[in-house]
Design a protein around this motif. Structure first.
Motif, PDB file in Angstrom:
ATOM      1  N   LYS A 156       1.204  -1.754   0.245  1.00 25.09           N
ATOM      2  CA  LYS A 156       0.213   0.430   0.116  1.00 25.09           C
ATOM      3  C   LYS A 156       1.274   0.960  -0.101  1.00 25.09           C
ATOM      4  O   LYS A 156       0.415   2.200   0.254  1.00 25.09           O
ATOM      5  CB  LYS A 156      -0.947   0.335   1.061  1.00 25.09           C
ATOM      6  CG  LYS A 156      -1.472  -0.783   1.823  1.00 25.09           C
ATOM      7  CD  LYS A 156      -3.315  -0.746   1.266  1.00 25.09           C
ATOM      8  CE  LYS A 156      -3.662  -1.903   1.413  1.00 25.09           C
ATOM      9  NZ  LYS A 156      -5.104  -2.129   0.352  1.00 25.09           N
ATOM     10  N   MET A 157       2.028   1.009  -0.526  1.00 24.19           N
ATOM     11  CA  MET A 157       2.749   1.997   0.732  1.00 24.19           C
ATOM     12  C   MET A 157       3.488   2.810  -1.165  1.00 24.19           C
ATOM     13  O   MET A 157       3.633   1.721  -1.965  1.00 24.19           O
ATOM     14  CB  MET A 157       3.712   1.511   1.007  1.00 24.19           C
ATOM     15  CG  MET A 157       4.526   2.646   1.908  1.00 24.19           C
ATOM     16  SD  MET A 157       6.034   2.017   2.558  1.00 24.19           S
ATOM     17  CE  MET A 157       7.066   3.849   3.193  1.00 24.19           C
ATOM     18  N   LYS A 209      12.082  -4.616 -10.204  1.00 25.84           N
ATOM     19  CA  LYS A 209      12.423  -4.163 -10.829  1.00 25.84           C
ATOM     20  C   LYS A 209      12.645  -3.283  -9.671  1.00 25.84           C
ATOM     21  O   LYS A 209      13.509  -2.774  -8.975  1.00 25.84           O
ATOM     22  CB  LYS A 209      12.719  -3.572 -12.091  1.00 25.84           C
ATOM     23  CG  LYS A 209      13.144  -3.315 -13.533  1.00 25.84           C
ATOM     24  CD  LYS A 209      12.260  -3.341 -14.498  1.00 25.84           C
ATOM     25  CE  LYS A 209      12.597  -2.397 -15.239  1.00 25.84           C
ATOM     26  NZ  LYS A 209      11.752  -2.170 -16.227  1.00 25.84           N
ATOM     27  N   ALA A 210      12.197  -3.119  -8.973  1.00 27.94           N
ATOM     28  CA  ALA A 210      11.826  -2.041  -8.110  1.00 27.94           C
ATOM     29  C   ALA A 210      12.758  -2.233  -6.341  1.00 27.94           C
ATOM     30  O   ALA A 210      13.487  -1.616  -6.211  1.00 27.94           O
ATOM     31  CB  ALA A 210      10.045  -1.267  -7.789  1.00 27.94           C
ATOM     32  N   LYS A 262       5.211   7.979  -7.718  1.00 25.75           N
ATOM     33  CA  LYS A 262       4.154   8.088  -7.079  1.00 25.75           C
ATOM     34  C   LYS A 262       2.980   7.296  -6.790  1.00 25.75           C
ATOM     35  O   LYS A 262       1.802   6.156  -6.008  1.00 25.75           O
ATOM     36  CB  LYS A 262       3.048   9.400  -7.477  1.00 25.75           C
ATOM     37  CG  LYS A 262       3.735  10.237  -6.959  1.00 25.75           C
ATOM     38  CD  LYS A 262       3.136  10.802  -5.874  1.00 25.75           C
ATOM     39  CE  LYS A 262       3.790  12.256  -5.131  1.00 25.75           C
ATOM     40  NZ  LYS A 262       3.746  12.209  -3.681  1.00 25.75           N
ATOM     41  N   LYS A 263       3.456   5.763  -7.651  1.00 27.27           N
ATOM     42  CA  LYS A 263       2.500   4.729  -7.643  1.00 27.27           C
ATOM     43  C   LYS A 263       2.838   3.840  -6.845  1.00 27.27           C
ATOM     44  O   LYS A 263       3.458   3.981  -5.878  1.00 27.27           O
ATOM     45  CB  LYS A 263       2.929   3.621  -9.082  1.00 27.27           C
ATOM     46  CG  LYS A 263       2.307   4.269 -10.279  1.00 27.27           C
ATOM     47  CD  LYS A 263       1.814   3.043 -11.311  1.00 27.27           C
ATOM     48  CE  LYS A 263       1.412   3.975 -12.767  1.00 27.27           C
ATOM     49  NZ  LYS A 263       2.231   3.826 -14.107  1.00 27.27           N
ATOM     50  N   LYS A 264       1.522   3.173  -6.656  1.00 26.36           N
ATOM     51  CA  LYS A 264       1.194   2.129  -5.489  1.00 26.36           C
ATOM     52  C   LYS A 264       2.322   0.885  -5.811  1.00 26.36           C
ATOM     53  O   LYS A 264       2.083   0.310  -6.749  1.00 26.36           O
ATOM     54  CB  LYS A 264       0.701   2.005  -4.020  1.00 26.36           C
ATOM     55  CG  LYS A 264      -0.087   2.927  -3.569  1.00 26.36           C
ATOM     56  CD  LYS A 264      -1.448   2.672  -2.972  1.00 26.36           C
ATOM     57  CE  LYS A 264      -1.711   3.937  -1.754  1.00 26.36           C
ATOM     58  NZ  LYS A 264      -3.172   4.125  -1.659  1.00 26.36           N
ATOM     59  N   ILE A 265       3.199  -0.093  -4.956  1.00 29.09           N
ATOM     60  CA  ILE A 265       3.056  -1.105  -5.415  1.00 29.09           C
ATOM     61  C   ILE A 265       1.696  -2.187  -5.493  1.00 29.09           C
ATOM     62  O   ILE A 265       2.117  -2.723  -6.756  1.00 29.09           O
ATOM     63  CB  ILE A 265       4.656  -2.141  -4.382  1.00 29.09           C
ATOM     64  CG1 ILE A 265       5.521  -1.223  -3.697  1.00 29.09           C
ATOM     65  CG2 ILE A 265       4.512  -3.367  -4.377  1.00 29.09           C
ATOM     66  CD1 ILE A 265       6.365  -0.687  -4.870  1.00 29.09           C
TER      67      ILE A 265
END
Lengths: 301, 414
Positions: free
Chosen positions: A85-86, A137-138, A124-127
């Motif tokens: 959710k982060m 990748k992240a 700004k995207k959530k996981i």
């Protein structure tokens, strides 16, 4: 860089590591191989100080491994995961700060990496909004953001499509070129031959093989050669200076035989064959890591 | 330490930024204000609904003549009519009732006749007045002087403060203390559960997300657990603080005309030592929260999903549930009983039990001190035990944990 000496790790009921010693040279890419359940993850957790060994020591750059080394190690676990959710940017910065980076440094480095890997629009995207490959990748970025001296990657290519796997592989090589030592565990033997300078093979809690990849492969040569010739198919009556391992017919009247030397040398083979046919190729068969892996594991099984 | 602060910061911010948190923060005070409005309205309405009652008194003993005082909505009319005659009037008047006192009222019960079943307020008032008068009469008849009489009355008061009182304010104070005590106990009970469960869910989230391994390659498991517990605790404090402030603001802006509402309640609250209770509440919330949330964290670490938590949750929450049920049924009537004292000493039950006792006042300083000391020891112990289970549990997957397993984890070396 990393010196592992006589590590023993006992869990209730079984011994995960039994007297394992390894040397990982600085600036090299080191492959940790072994079948599932061999003890690779246990060893990696010990290096990451997630668990402690029952006996034995780990030295990092000559110093006994301690809490201060945490910031110099980057770890990508086999089971990937991030806070769903982060927001991704915030999360990367958080993880980097836990490794001792300042917020400002983390932000600039993250921008660099996002640019580098084409992830600019993700900040700004959530996981949970990302695809599995994107998450991987992240997570890779999170592993290397604090520019660790030692990067530990547990099955780094699992979950990547071929394009991204190539991308990540190149990033790993680039990081290595910049001086980072890489320790990675994998089942994929072709990536071992491609990337690793040295390996260790762990099986059933024991180290059963280690050394430089080239040396290991050469030491497993067993005087086997591949020969391709064109012309009528030869028949061998047993007087030839080698043993036939296998014979296959190729296209266009060409034939391939796999042979094993019988006391002589490759030159003797050529001398014997040259008058009889036209040789296209003679190649020494160097066993692949995959073959060595399977042979060693089956041997000790 | 710096890393613990970072973790606290993350745990706090991610929760406070959630929409659910904001909604809860805003909705609850509005609900409270709305409820008080509603209660005030209903109370006012019921005053209007219950029309003045007339009670005809047929007093054959003549002992109560002129002594029954008219009260709110009740008017006493002495009458010489016979019972039969008076009874005829009942048929067409719902607000009329007849009180029949026989010559020997102590052996033959006093009768109260009306068309409808009389309200409890009505019979209660009559009963109270009559008891008062009767006991006074009896004592006077036995030539007890007034000084002794007062003393006797006082004795009676101290025997049972709730049923017979000589002053209205005294009654109100006990009521407020009880209300505050029960409210505190409920609030502590619920908040320990809510925030403890949040800690547990956070731990399970990290475990099922598999981020745990990344995090504990950076920090020690204990630091992560501590950071999470403190972070969530601060969320709880923020929530309480916001509720108190917003409730006051909302009720103020909704107008002072809601005199019977929360402002009225706040006025009665001024009789009790508000600061002292708030301090105790905060202490028992925090220490109780630390004690229980550590256990909740250990449970979270031992399971793979929330559905598996049941078997561990039950024994953990049992003492809390037990005290809570005892508190709202028995303890608030006897805040100084040995049971209440014991329960307020045991760290697992103290937060609820002590908060029942504190609003009544009169908890000896040594008991409060001992209880608080035990609380501190209690949460240090549970945190230690929980941390040892947690550090092993968070890395265990697919293993069905039992209590035996947990005990084994506790004794694991690093």
């Amino acid at each position: 860089m990393l010196s592992i000496r006589n590590i023993v790790k006992q869990y209730a009921g079984h011994r995960a590591l039994d007297d394992v010693s390894l040397e990982v040279e600085s600036g090299k890419i080191f492959g940790l191989l072994g079948p599932n359940g061999a003890g690779k993850t246990s060893l990696i957790r010990i290096i990451n100080q997630i668990t402690a060994p029952d006996s034995g020591e780990v030295y990092f750059n000559g110093e006994r491994l301690n809490q201060s080394h945490i910031e110099r190690i980057g770890y990508l676990p086999e089971e990937r995961g991030l806070y769903k959710k982060m927001e991704i940017g915030e999360q990367m910065i958080y993880l980097a700060r836990l490794k001792g980076l300042s917020r400002a440094d983390a932000t600039t480095r993250l921008k660099f990496w996002f640019d580098n890997l084409g992830m600019e629009s993700w900040w700004k995207k959530k996981i949970e909004e990302l695809s599995k490959g994107m998450q991987q990748k992240a997570q890779f970025v999170a592993t290397v953001l604090h520019e660790p001296d030692l990067i530990i990657l547990d099955e780094p290519f699992s979950g990547f499509d071929p394009v991204n796997a190539e991308l990540i592989k190149n990033e790993i090589l680039e990081l290595n070129k910049q001086g980072a030592t890489i320790l990675f565990s994998t089942h994929r033997m072709e990536s071992v031959e491609e990337l690793c300078d040295a390996i260790a093979l762990i099986h059933k809690s024991h180290k059963i093989l280690d050394g430089r990849v080239k040396h290991i492969r050469n030491s497993y040569k067993n005087e086997t050669y591949l020969i391709e010739y064109t012309g009528d198919k030869l028949t061998f009556d047993g007087s030839q200076p080698f043993n036939i391992v296998s014979e296959t017919d190729g296209d266009d009247n060409s034939h391939i035989i796999k042979i094993k030397l019988n006391g002589g040398s490759a030159n003797d083979v050529l001398q014997y064959l040259l008058p009889k046919t036209r040789i296209n190729m003679l190649q020494e068969v160097i066993p692949t890591m995959n073959e060595i892996f399977i042979e060693k594991v089956n041997l000790t099984a | 330490m710096k890393k613990v602060l970072l973790i606290i910061q993350r745990e706090y911010l991610t929760r406070v930024r959630k929409k659910a948190f904001l909604v809860m923060m805003l909705v609850v005070p509005v609900l409270i204000a709305g409820m008080t409005k509603l209660i005030a309205y209903v109370a006012k309405d019921s005053d209007q609904v219950s029309k003045p009652q007339t009670v005809k008194v047929i007093d054959e003993s003549h002992l109560f003549e002129g002594k029954l005082k008219n009260a709110k909505n009740i008017q006493f009319i002495p009458t010489d009519e016979t019972l039969d005659k008076a009874q005829k009037g009942l048929a067409d008047n719902e607000d009329l009732s007849i009180l029949v006192i026989s010559k020997d009222y102590s052996s033959k019960p006093v009768q109260f006749l009306s068309k409808k079943k009389p309200s409890f307020a009505l019979t209660g008032e009559v009963e109270n007045q009559m008891n008062e008068i009767a006991s006074t009469n009896t004592m006077l008849a036995n030539h007890i002087d007034t000084a002794l009489l007062n003393k006797a009355k006082k004795n009676k008061v101290s025997i049972n403060a709730l049923e017979v009182t000589d002053a209205g304010t005294k009654d109100a104070d006990v009521g407020t203390s009880m209300g505050v005590g029960v409210a505190c106990a409920i609030l502590i009970y619920m908040s320990l559960f809510i925030y403890g469960a949040q800690v547990m869910r956070g731990v399970i989230e990290e475990k099922t997300n598999r981020i745990i391994e990344v995090i504990i390659s950076s920090v020690k498991p204990f630091q992560l657990m501590l950071g999470k517990i403190i972070g969530v605790g601060l969320v709880g404090l923020t929530q309480f603080g916001a509720w108190i402030i917003l409730s006051v603001i909302v009720t103020k802006t909704m107008g002072n005309n809601a005199s019977g509402g929360i402002m009225g309640a706040l006025q009665t609250l001024q009789h009790i030592p508000f600061g002292y209770i708030l301090f105790c509440f905060m202490f028992y919330f925090l220490s109780g929260y630390l004690l229980y949330s550590a256990l909740f964290a250990a449970v979270g670490s031992a399971v793979d999903s929330e559905t598996e938590t049941q078997q561990f949750m039950f024994p953990i929450t049992l003492p809390l549930l037990f005290t809570y049920l005892l508190s709202v049924t028995v303890l608030f009537r006897a805040p100084d009983s040995p049971l209440a004292v014991w329960l307020s000493m045991i760290p697992f039950t103290a937060p609820v039990a002590m908060m029942i006792r504190v609003p009544f006042g009169g908890v000896p300083a040594w008991q409060l001190g001992l209880s608080m000391g035990l609380m501190v020891i209690g949460f240090v112990c549970t945190t230690y035990v929980a941390a040892r289970i947690y550090r092993v549990g968070v890395l265990m997957y697919g293993k069905k944990a039992s209590f035996k397993e947990l005990a084994k984890w506790f004794f694991y070396k690093e």
